[in-house]
Design an enzyme around this catalytic site. Structure first.
Site, PDB file in Angstrom:
ATOM      1  N   GLU A   1       0.808  -1.224   0.000  1.00  0.00           N
ATOM      2  CA  GLU A   1       0.000   0.000   0.000  1.00  0.00           C
ATOM      3  C   GLU A   1       0.844   1.277   0.000  1.00  0.00           C
ATOM      4  OE1 GLU A   1      -4.110   0.242   1.691  1.00  0.00           O
ATOM      5  OE2 GLU A   1      -3.333  -1.298   3.030  1.00  0.00           O
TER       6      GLU A   1
ATOM      7  N   HIS B   1       7.354 -26.828   4.876  1.00  0.00           N
ATOM      8  CA  HIS B   1       6.689 -28.036   4.404  1.00  0.00           C
ATOM      9  C   HIS B   1       6.242 -27.920   2.956  1.00  0.00           C
ATOM     10  CE1 HIS B   1       6.789 -29.849   8.408  1.00  0.00           C
ATOM     11  NE2 HIS B   1       6.656 -28.586   8.826  1.00  0.00           N
TER      12      HIS B   1
ATOM     13  N   LYS C   1     -13.418   0.101  -5.388  1.00  0.00           N
ATOM     14  CA  LYS C   1     -14.583   0.433  -4.554  1.00  0.00           C
ATOM     15  C   LYS C   1     -15.649   1.154  -5.384  1.00  0.00           C
ATOM     16  CE  LYS C   1     -12.575   0.615   0.052  1.00  0.00           C
ATOM     17  NZ  LYS C   1     -12.081   1.453   1.136  1.00  0.00           N
TER      18      LYS C   1
HETATM   19  O1  LIG Z   1     -10.486   0.074   8.543  1.00  0.00           O
HETATM   20  P1  LIG Z   1     -11.332   0.250   7.367  1.00  0.00           P
HETATM   21  O2  LIG Z   1     -11.785   1.675   7.175  1.00  0.00           O
HETATM   22  O3  LIG Z   1     -12.495  -0.695   7.346  1.00  0.00           O
HETATM   23  O4  LIG Z   1     -10.467  -0.054   6.092  1.00  0.00           O
HETATM   24  C1  LIG Z   1     -10.041  -1.332   5.732  1.00  0.00           C
HETATM   25  C2  LIG Z   1      -9.161  -1.214   4.504  1.00  0.00           C
HETATM   26  O5  LIG Z   1      -9.940  -0.556   3.528  1.00  0.00           O
HETATM   27  C3  LIG Z   1      -9.325  -0.096   2.329  1.00  0.00           C
HETATM   28  O6  LIG Z   1      -9.074  -1.139   1.456  1.00  0.00           O
HETATM   29  C4  LIG Z   1      -8.082   0.698   2.633  1.00  0.00           C
HETATM   30  O7  LIG Z   1      -7.455   1.196   1.516  1.00  0.00           O
HETATM   31  C5  LIG Z   1      -7.160  -0.127   3.480  1.00  0.00           C
HETATM   32  O8  LIG Z   1      -5.963   0.585   3.734  1.00  0.00           O
HETATM   33  C6  LIG Z   1      -7.892  -0.424   4.769  1.00  0.00           C
HETATM   34  O9  LIG Z   1      -7.061  -1.074   5.677  1.00  0.00           O
END
Ligand SMILES: O=P(O)(O)OC[C@H]1O[C@H](O)[C@H](O)[C@@H](O)[C@@H]1O
Length: 354
Positions: free
Chosen positions: A236, A252, A346
């Site tokens: 990331e 293994h 997303k």
């Molecule tokens: O902690 P949250 O807001 O649920 O995010 C969970 C994940 O969501 C996204 O994929 C972000 O880019 C990640 O960096 C993060 O860890």
């Protein structure tokens, strides 16, 4: 290049270096939040804990799972799915952990926990998770917003640790938290950009990983989740591929996959994470494995945890990985903060309703 502060600043316009530098203060604040937690759930009403979350939030839960492994008498399981396992019931404490409060898998698992009649605690900065949990009358641990979820590990981990203490599932950890803040405050003065390469382990290790495929090896029960954290941070922050695996399991299978193709194996730069609580046999396995692969891979780097308490040692390794991921981003001229591909994903998912 890593000693050029201007280059670092140019590649870090949104200040991820600063977020990482401030981790000790974050842990201190998270500790204060943790001390003030008051929840309705009682230990005698639960027989297992499921922490549901993704990415950085899942890492917080997974670190907790390993931290309490030899202490907590009830199972602690991490769930990273839209749904929860069938064993989740009214005797289960489900901790829904999402920094943003808007991760769709976590929101879906939250609804599943509710449908299954589980006891629920949400840990979040806000978003839909906070809205739903408050409306449904469940406890919410509110943590400060304004960071990338992966930069908020102190907030997603320490309050949960304190919750476990509050519930009587583990012994108090105040001394360990105090030592962790001290160790990290010392380490940042050794890893920060102002410290030149020859004195800066984070910079030296980064130069080894540059233009290579970082492969991080941890040990089951001690550094397994830390290896996973390094991998995630390199992906990331640095925008570079990285992989991790865990001893003894990798002995293994993975160990055999080191004969061909030689040109790809020659790009593997291995990092082996060591801790004083590693199972003795696994520590020996690491040494033997190193000898077996040394001539095949690009290099093997041994990294040792620092500190006395388990918590301080864990975070000392995490902290080095965080800094390495930022320096690697600098070398690749990438801004560590944006995660464009996750954003695109997303957005595309949001267009598709089932
Ligand atoms: O902690 P949250 O807001 O649920 O995010 C969970 C994940 O969501 C996204 O994929 C972000 O880019 C990640 O960096 C993060 O860890």
């Amino acid at each position: 290049m890593l000693d050029n502060l201007e280059t670092i600043a140019q590649n870090d316009p949104s200040g991820m270096f600063e977020s990482v530098y401030n981790l000790p203060e974050q842990i201190q604040k998270a500790y204060e939040i943790g001390k003030n937690i008051s929840v309705n759930v009682k230990a005698e009403d639960i027989d297992k804990v499921v922490i549901t979350g993704l990415g950085g939030s899942a890492i917080g839960g997974n670190l907790l799972r390993v931290f309490v492994l030899d202490k907590c008498k009830i199972p602690v399981i991490v769930n990273r799915d839209y749904v929860l396992p069938a064993y989740v019931d009214s005797k289960t404490l489900v901790i829904a952990s999402s920094y943003s409060g808007n991760t769709e898998e976590t929101l879906s698992a939250y609804q599943d926990a509710k449908a299954k009649g589980a006891k629920i605690i949400a840990i979040t900065t806000g978003g839909k998770l906070k809205e739903f949990a408050e409306k449904d009358g469940f406890d919410v641990i509110t943590i400060p917003s304004g960071l990338q979820p992966r930069a908020a590990l102190g907030y997603s981990f320490i309050p949960l640790l304190m919750l476990f203490v509050k519930l009587g599932l583990i012994e108090p950890v105040d001394d360990q938290i105090e030592e962790t803040v001290k160790v990290l405050s010392d380490l940042r003065e050794r890893y920060k950009p102002e410290v030149p390469e020859e004195k800066n382990l984070a910079k030296r290790l980064t130069l080894k990983l540059w233009n290579k495929l970082p492969i991080i090896y941890g040990i089951s029960g001690t550094t397994e989740v830390i290896a996973e954290r390094w991998k995630g941070q390199i992906c990331e922050n640095s925008k570079s591929p990285a992989y991790f695996n865990v001893f003894s399991e990798l002995n293994h299978n993975e160990i055999v996959g080191t004969e061909s193709p030689k040109h790809i194996l020659g790009l593997f730069e291995i990092v082996m994470l060591h801790d004083t609580e590693d199972h003795k046999r696994n520590a020996i396995r690491m040494d033997i494995t190193k000898d077996l692969i040394k001539g095949v891979v690009s290099g093997v780097n041994d990294i040792y945890s620092i500190g006395n308490s388990r918590l301080a040692r864990m975070f000392s390794l995490i902290y080095l990985g965080d800094y390495v991921s930022l320096y690697l981003a600098t070398l690749y001229q990438n801004d560590p903060t944006p995660v464009k591909k996750i954003d695109i994903l997303k957005n595309k998912l949001a267009e598709i309703k089932d």
